[in-house]
Each structure stands twice: as C-alpha cells, then as structure tokens.
Design a protein around this motif. Structure first.
Motif, PDB file in Angstrom:
ATOM      1  N   SER A   1       0.816  -1.222   0.000  1.00 56.81           N
ATOM      2  CA  SER A   1       0.000   0.000   0.000  1.00 56.81           C
ATOM      3  C   SER A   1       0.853   1.277   0.000  1.00 56.81           C
ATOM      4  O   SER A   1       0.737   2.138   0.878  1.00 56.81           O
ATOM      5  CB  SER A   1      -0.936   0.006   1.219  1.00 56.81           C
ATOM      6  N   PRO A   2       1.733   1.435  -1.000  1.00 51.50           N
ATOM      7  CA  PRO A   2       2.653   2.573  -1.010  1.00 51.50           C
ATOM      8  C   PRO A   2       1.959   3.927  -1.143  1.00 51.50           C
ATOM      9  O   PRO A   2       2.415   4.918  -0.593  1.00 51.50           O
ATOM     10  CB  PRO A   2       3.548   2.304  -2.232  1.00 51.50           C
ATOM     11  N   PHE A   3       0.852   3.971  -1.883  1.00 55.80           N
ATOM     12  CA  PHE A   3       0.167   5.250  -2.089  1.00 55.80           C
ATOM     13  C   PHE A   3      -0.370   5.792  -0.770  1.00 55.80           C
ATOM     14  O   PHE A   3      -0.280   6.987  -0.483  1.00 55.80           O
ATOM     15  CB  PHE A   3      -0.976   5.072  -3.100  1.00 55.80           C
ATOM     16  N   GLU A   4      -0.889   4.877   0.048  1.00 59.05           N
ATOM     17  CA  GLU A   4      -1.514   5.272   1.315  1.00 59.05           C
ATOM     18  C   GLU A   4      -0.498   5.883   2.280  1.00 59.05           C
ATOM     19  O   GLU A   4      -0.818   6.779   3.052  1.00 59.05           O
ATOM     20  CB  GLU A   4      -2.131   4.015   1.941  1.00 59.05           C
ATOM     21  N   ARG A   5       0.751   5.412   2.220  1.00 61.16           N
ATOM     22  CA  ARG A   5       1.694   5.770   3.274  1.00 61.16           C
ATOM     23  C   ARG A   5       2.328   7.152   3.135  1.00 61.16           C
ATOM     24  O   ARG A   5       2.960   7.613   4.065  1.00 61.16           O
ATOM     25  CB  ARG A   5       2.778   4.700   3.394  1.00 61.16           C
ATOM     26  N   GLN A   6       2.195   7.792   1.990  1.00 59.48           N
ATOM     27  CA  GLN A   6       2.682   9.172   1.909  1.00 59.48           C
ATOM     28  C   GLN A   6       1.763  10.039   1.048  1.00 59.48           C
ATOM     29  O   GLN A   6       1.135  10.962   1.542  1.00 59.48           O
ATOM     30  CB  GLN A   6       4.121   9.210   1.367  1.00 59.48           C
ATOM     31  N   LEU A   7       1.689   9.696  -0.255  1.00 59.46           N
ATOM     32  CA  LEU A   7       1.048  10.622  -1.191  1.00 59.46           C
ATOM     33  C   LEU A   7      -0.449  10.806  -0.941  1.00 59.46           C
ATOM     34  O   LEU A   7      -0.983  11.902  -1.113  1.00 59.46           O
ATOM     35  CB  LEU A   7       1.309  10.152  -2.627  1.00 59.46           C
ATOM     36  N   GLU A   8      -1.128   9.746  -0.540  1.00 63.44           N
ATOM     37  CA  GLU A   8      -2.561   9.886  -0.272  1.00 63.44           C
ATOM     38  C   GLU A   8      -2.799  10.869   0.880  1.00 63.44           C
ATOM     39  O   GLU A   8      -3.751  11.651   0.864  1.00 63.44           O
ATOM     40  CB  GLU A   8      -3.174   8.525   0.062  1.00 63.44           C
ATOM     41  N   MET A   9      -1.913  10.822   1.873  1.00 66.46           N
ATOM     42  CA  MET A   9      -2.074  11.707   3.020  1.00 66.46           C
ATOM     43  C   MET A   9      -1.700  13.148   2.661  1.00 66.46           C
ATOM     44  O   MET A   9      -2.287  14.101   3.168  1.00 66.46           O
ATOM     45  CB  MET A   9      -1.211  11.209   4.186  1.00 66.46           C
ATOM     46  N   MET A  10      -0.730  13.292   1.736  1.00 69.82           N
ATOM     47  CA  MET A  10      -0.396  14.639   1.253  1.00 69.82           C
ATOM     48  C   MET A  10      -1.596  15.214   0.489  1.00 69.82           C
ATOM     49  O   MET A  10      -1.875  16.416   0.567  1.00 69.82           O
ATOM     50  CB  MET A  10       0.837  14.587   0.352  1.00 69.82           C
ATOM     51  N   ALA A  11      -2.287  14.338  -0.230  1.00 73.35           N
ATOM     52  CA  ALA A  11      -3.498  14.775  -0.935  1.00 73.35           C
ATOM     53  C   ALA A  11      -4.565  15.200   0.073  1.00 73.35           C
ATOM     54  O   ALA A  11      -5.220  16.235  -0.100  1.00 73.35           O
ATOM     55  CB  ALA A  11      -4.012  13.648  -1.828  1.00 73.35           C
ATOM     56  N   GLN A  12      -4.735  14.411   1.119  1.00 73.45           N
ATOM     57  CA  GLN A  12      -5.762  14.731   2.130  1.00 73.45           C
ATOM     58  C   GLN A  12      -5.555  16.116   2.731  1.00 73.45           C
ATOM     59  O   GLN A  12      -6.483  16.915   2.814  1.00 73.45           O
ATOM     60  CB  GLN A  12      -5.712  13.702   3.258  1.00 73.45           C
ATOM     61  N   VAL A  13      -4.322  16.401   3.151  1.00 77.33           N
ATOM     62  CA  VAL A  13      -4.090  17.716   3.774  1.00 77.33           C
ATOM     63  C   VAL A  13      -4.146  18.845   2.736  1.00 77.33           C
ATOM     64  O   VAL A  13      -4.235  20.014   3.096  1.00 77.33           O
ATOM     65  CB  VAL A  13      -2.754  17.767   4.566  1.00 77.33           C
ATOM     66  N   SER A  14      -4.127  18.464   1.454  1.00 77.40           N
ATOM     67  CA  SER A  14      -4.303  19.462   0.388  1.00 77.40           C
ATOM     68  C   SER A  14      -5.776  19.602   0.012  1.00 77.40           C
ATOM     69  O   SER A  14      -6.123  20.282  -0.959  1.00 77.40           O
ATOM     70  CB  SER A  14      -3.500  19.049  -0.856  1.00 77.40           C
TER      71      SER A  14
END
Lengths: 445, 307
Positions: A195-208
């Motif tokens: 689950s690589p997307f979940e561990r960084q980029l998805e969360m960067m998207a959330q705070v954006s």
C-alpha cells in the motif's frame, strides 16, 4: 417408618442444599473476549489476570487472540452459536449490524457517568466507524496517528537540510538532492510495496483538500488526484530502487539506505524496540501539502475498542468487562505503555507523557481527524490505491487511471444501491477540515 | 457377452450382495457428496448474488455482465497462460534431465534426490518470502551474485520491472516444483527392465540414443501423467505469486486464481468480499482449466496413434 423416611428425606435435602452452596459460589460468569491485536497481549494478559483475581462480581474474562481471518471466524462462530461475548474493533460495523450481530451500547453509556467522563463517547462517535445514527457500538480508548514523515537527520544535514518542508515541490526537491548526493550509496526517499500510495502521497493529498469520496454529492471522485500523481512520478524517480515489504523497507531506513520514510505512530515502537535506530538521530514531521496550506484533515484511525455481541447471554456482566477495559486505570496503563495515543482530553491530562517515549513525537495534530466511513462496494478490478500507484509508476496513464476509477467506482456504487446492498452516503454540510462534524444521511438512490 | 456380464450382478443382489455393496459404498458416496458435490452446488447457488459472507442480495445476470467487462480478469487469464507456458517449458525438461542424471546410480544420487525434492515440502508462503529476499533489487542475493560474476552491470528489478517479473515468478515455481516431477520420472525409470538397456548396449547404442530410443518411449505413460499434472497445477498456482509479487507490478503477474482470491477475501481497500462474483469467476476458471486438460488429452491420444 414414616418418620424415618421423613428424616432421611430432610437429610438428603439439606445435603443437596449445603453441597450446592459452595458450588454456586465458585461458579463464575465467564465472559469470552476475542481480539486480533497481538502487540498489546502482554499488557492485556496482566490486566485480565488482575481483574479475574480482584473483581467482586465473580466474573472471569477469557481472552482469545485470533490472528487470521478474524472477521470470518467471528461470523462462523456466531452462526454456529459459539460466538464470544465481546469482540475487538477490527470488524466491518455495517456488515455486523446489518446481520444483527451487535448490541448498541448507547443505553449502557447513557447510564454511566464515569464511563462518559473517561471515554467522551459522544465526542468520539464517528458515523459508520463506531456508531450508526444514535447507536454507539464501541468507543475507542485511543488513536493511531495519521501518517508522518520519519527522517534521517544525518542524511538531511549532509545535503544542507534541517527540517521537512511544508510544500510537496520542496519535498520532492529535497528527495532528489539527497539521492544525487548519495550517488547510489543512499537515496532520498523509500516506498514499500505494501500500500505505497496510502503511506505518503494519499495523506499529502488529504491535507491538500483532496479526497476520493465527494461526501456532499454522495459519489466517488478521483479527479483531484492528478497533480499528486504527477508529482508522485517525480518522487518515485528519486526513490530507493526497490519497493519491498514494510519490514524490509523499515530495516533499510534503519540502516541508512534512504532518508525519508512515511508511516503512522506505530513507527515509534518499531524504531525504538523492533528495529532500534542507534546509528543516527531520526525526526518526525507532518506530511507536506501541495501548496503548504492545510485544506483538509489528515486521516487518523481509531485504535482499540470493545463490541458486545448480540448472542451474549450475560450482557450486564459483559458491560462490566467493557467498563473495566475502558476504565481510567486500564487506559492509563495502556497509553503509558505506548500502544496508542490518547483520544480523550481527560486521559490526555491523566497520563505521564514522559513514559510514552518517541510516541510523543506523533501527538495528534490540530487538523487530524477521523473521516466518516465510505460505503464499501462490490468493485471489480483494482482498488483506487493500487490503480493510482500504478499511474505513478507509469504502468497506466494518469488521465486514464482517473477516468477508469471514476467509472468503475461509481458504476459499482450505483449498482449496489440499486440492488439494495448499500445506501448512498451524503453529508451535505461536510467540511474537509472537520470531516467528522457533518450530519450523515443515507439515501436509497 | 451381455448376458455373461449381467448374470453375476443378479446373483449378487439375490444373495444380499447389493446391500453389502451399498453399505460399503455408502461412506465414500456420502464423503464425495458432502465434500465435493455440495461445495460445487454451493458455488452455483451464489453466482447470481452479491454475497459478502453476511448478506446475499440477488442481482440477476449482473455478475455475468460484470465479468464480460472485467478487463483485470481477462488479462489475468492471459497472464495465467503465459505463466503456465513458461513454467512447463522449463520444469518438465529440467525434471527429466535431473531424473536421468540421478538414475545413473552414482554416489550421492540419493542425497541429491532428497535435496531436489525438499522445496516441494517447504510451505509455499515461506518459499515465496525467501525469494523476495533473493530477488530484491538493491540488496538481493541474486543481483549481488550476478554483479560479482560480472554478468550484469546494474541491478535487475526482478520484482519491480514489468518486463522481467514473469521470469522471477517462473524461477520460483520451477524451483518449488521440479523435484516432485523428477521423482515421478525416477520412479518411472526404475520400472524399465534392465535387460532392455543391456540389449541396447550390446547393439552399440550410445547414451543419447538410449535415452531417445528406449528411456523416453518407455517413460511415455508416466510422462503423460506428469504433463497433465503439471498443466493443471500451473493453471491453479497462485499462493507463491501472492507472497512474491501480489500480482504486481501493475498486475503483470496477476494470475486468475490470485485475482479470484482477492475478490473473495476482500483484500482491497473499501471493497466488500465478493463471494458471488468470485464463485462465477471460479467456474469460468475451472472451465478454462478443464478445456486445456481435454485439449491436452486429445493431443496426447493423437500422438499415441502416430507413435
């Protein structure tokens, strides 16, 4: 003769009564509890042993740890009439309530002020996660933080950095610089295959302010992810040239093979006990956003809770056990052992924070919150995390991936609503910075 | 002829043989019905439903229409054929070669027989896990070895490069399976009479001629069985692939039973367990495997006629 018979009968009756009394006194009310949590077993065993020895209600807790197919095993036990009385929180609430497997704890909670004071159940009732409408099925005793960036201070300093930047562009630039400086010896950033997307980029998207479910209109929408995917490609180009399992990548981070790693508060225990970092100092920082501005809440996870099964024959005794698990004494020890972060302001003030070690670095941020549970659907093909990661890796085009996800998710959602297996979740007053604050409505179409 | 066959049956029934036969057959029949027919009928029961283990919702032909447009599934069917072909191309010749070598009755051949067979008894999940370390790009044993030998300049992304991942998967499956087939071949070779080889030797046949003119033809019944087992086995493989690559990168190693497993056990974020749809795909997969097996049997029969 008659008299003798009468005396004998009397003696027999007395014998029966006297022999029964100690047996009844010894007979305990056994409350069975199943969980799939293994990390806190030592503490749980110790506290259960204490409860079993000291409680005055003659209750005995029997805990079983189920490691595989947890939800299926509970279901099978329920169908076979051998379900436990209490289960741990890792179950699909909607499926379990639809099937009538759970008891709402609302009445018990309403009548118990001490429980309310310690657990703040009404503040921490999250639609679809631990509550449905006014019914509260479990209350979490703690939280797991959202994703943070764990970084190798020594490698950052080698490239002239001292902190994690606030914007994604600067973050990418930093990763690239460190990879170039490493010259194959070390890299700027590392991603796992799990689950690589979940561990960084998805969360960067959330705070954006980017999320995959449009709560206001009640549909899936992946369109906002395009800039994140484009920047993700740049980030992957600067990353360690392999995506291995989580533990392998943790070990590579621990040995200084790359500088930036993303994961939630469990890393506090991992990098101090499981894979202790001794060769360099490591820091913890919030994930960057697209512009540096926080436009959405960072997703957190409820950590540990207890649900009562409807098949439980001693519900009052089971509630007493749940009360014990959610007592101030139990939660204080649990939090001070560093198993999770406090969820209530009451417990936050009661714990000795010097005992929680590096977990303190993962303390909840102001903009961290639980999101309402998005309806689970009958999807064909890959889920959004896999598809979006495939787009980042260049296996599919970004626009095609987004269009594919919008089509597949909404088609499956519409069909599921039509067949009656799910309802459309709409939160008209949804606020991305306070996702748990809105009012959820479920529509039939 | 017909009368001669029927007569004993009637006699048997009269003598109470029918009851005895029924009683003797009953355990097997009941066992077959419960463990084979019932689960099979159960699969049929849910193909028109959305069933997540809790609730079944009738959806008519929806699962069929979804299947037709499910590109991930049809791509996984293609990948399964590719995987099976790659595996068979390497595993059968290798197993045969090792069997011939170990059948030479040289010193230590029993030891090597055991060594080659050992992967067969290692749990698939463990071997999959071990090979993730072997195939790792940056710190993997295989890349390290190849680089030290000067065979490659830069590390190969065995598990992350779409162009090579199928070779990595094939290497694991061949390693894990060839010992088993080798043992079948060794057993088949031991049943070939020694005097046939002696005659060939007297006639001046060399090793290669002996293999192609004697060993291989006399091994053909075993070879046919091994091939059928290998074909059906290759089409059903998914456990090691799940541990090694989980079907990636980008579904490049997604075989059909791995995809079905993922659907049924809801391993993906935000999705329901799709037991109904998974049951339908399982039936389609079974038909595909069955069709391949039938084609193989027809071809091998034709070859028998020709030979």
């Amino acid at each position: 003769m008659k008299k003798l018979s009468f005396i004998l009968a009397l003696m027999m009756a007395a014998l029966c009564i006297f022999s029964a009394v100690p047996a009844m006194a010894d007979e305990k009310t056994v409350i069975t509890y199943w969980t799939n949590d293994r990390h806190d077993m030592e503490y749980l065993n110790k506290m259960i042993e204490k409860f079993n020895a000291e409680n005055t209600d003659n209750i005995e807790i029997q805990m079983t740890v189920i490691t595989d197919e947890y939800e299926n095993q509970i279901l099978l036990a329920y169908q076979g009439g051998t379900a436990p009385d209490i289960v741990g929180q890792s179950v699909n609430l909607k499926n379990f309530t639809d099937y009538g497997m759970l008891v709402s704890l609302s009445d018990y909670i309403a009548a118990d002020e001490e429980y309310q004071k310690v657990n703040e159940p009404y503040t921490h009732a999250f639609e679809g996660l631990n509550a449905i409408g006014d019914d509260i099925y479990w209350v979490s005793i703690g939280m797991r933080s959202g994703v943070r960036i764990e970084y190798n201070k020594a490698l950052l300093e080698k490239s002239g950095y001292t902190a994690i930047p606030a914007t994604l562009d600067e973050y990418i630039e930093m990763a690239k610089t460190m990879t170039a400086a490493g010259n194959g010896e070390y890299y700027g950033i590392g991603f796992t295959s799990s689950s690589p997307f979940e561990r960084q980029l998805e969360m960067m998207a959330q705070v954006s302010g980017i999320y995959y479910y449009d709560y206001v209109n009640g549909k899936f929408d992946f369109s906002g992810y395009k800039p994140i995917l484009e920047k993700g490609r740049e980030l992957v180009a600067a990353a360690y040239p392999d995506q291995q399992g989580v533990d392998n990548m943790r070990a590579l981070f621990q040995t200084g093979n790359f500088a930036l790693w993303g994961n939630a508060s469990q890393e506090a225990g991992v990098f101090t006990q499981q894979l202790p970092i001794t060769e360099f100092e490591w820091g913890v920082a919030p994930v960057p956003s697209l512009t540096g501005e926080i436009k959405g809440a960072l997703q957190t996870t409820l950590s540990k809770g207890f649900l009562m099964m409807s098949s439980c024959e001693n519900k009052d005794a089971a509630w007493k056990v749940i009360k014990f698990f959610q007592s101030e004494e139990f939660i204080k020890g649990y939090l001070e052992n560093g198993y999770c972060l406090p969820i209530t302001s009451y417990m936050d003030q009661r714990i000795d924070k010097t005992k929680i070690g590096r977990l303190a670095d993962f303390s909840l941020l102001e903009y961290e919150s639980v999101y309402p549970a998005v309806p689970t659907i009958n999807l064909i093909g890959d889920d959004y995390r896999t598809t979006l990661w495939n787009a980042i890796m260049g296996y599919v085009e970004i626009d095609a991936a987004i269009e594919d996800l919008n089509t597949r998710y909404n088609q499956a959602y519409d069909e599921d609503i039509l067949s009656g297996s799910v309802k459309r979740l709409v939160i008209a007053d949804f606020d991305p910075l306070h996702p748990a604050a809105g009012t959820a409505t479920y529509l039939d179409k | 002829m017909i009368k001669a066959k029927r007569a004993p049956k009637k006699r048997g029934m009269k003598e109470g043989g029918g009851i005895a036969a029924t009683l003797m057959l009953a355990p097997s029949v009941i066992f077959l019905a419960v463990c084979s027919f019932y689960p099979f009928m159960w699969i049929f029961r849910y193909i028109c439903y959305n069933y997540n283990g809790f609730r079944a919702t009738y959806t008519g032909v929806r699962n069929f229409t979804r299947m037709l447009s499910d590109t991930t599934f049809w791509n996984s069917v293609g990948t399964t054929f590719e995987y099976a072909a790659l595996k068979l191309v390497f595993i059968i010749p290798l197993a045969l070669l090792m069997a011939v070598l170990l059948n030479q009755k040289l010193r230590g051949s029993s030891f090597f027989r055991g060594v080659y067979f050992m992967p067969t008894v290692i749990a698939t999940s463990i071997s999959g896990m071990i090979f993730t370390f072997i195939f790792a790009t940056g710190n993997g044993i295989l890349n390290g070895l190849l680089q030290n030998l000067g065979l490659i300049g830069k590390p190969i992304g065995w598990l992350t490069d779409q162009k090579v991942v199928m070779y990595a998967v094939t290497i694991l499956s061949v390693w894990a399976g060839f010992g088993n087939y080798m043992l079948y071949f060794v057993t088949g070779m031991t049943s070939i009479p020694e005097d046939v080889y002696e005659s060939a030797k007297i006639d001046g046949a060399n090793g290669v001629q002996t293999f192609f003119k004697i060993t291989l033809p006399m091994l053909s019944p075993v070879l046919k069985v091994v091939l059928m087992l290998a074909i059906t086995g290759a089409f059903k493989d998914y456990e090691a692939i799940m541990v090694l690559t989980n079907g990636g990168p980008g579904n490049r190693s997604m075989v059909m039973f791995l995809y079905i497993y993922k659907l049924i056990f809801a391993t993906q974020a935000g999705t329901q367990a799709q037991i109904g749809y998974g049951a339908l795909l399982s039936l389609v997969a079974a038909v595909i495997v069955g069709a391949v097996t039938i084609i193989y049997q027809l071809v091998s029969k034709k070859l028998d006629d020709v030979v």
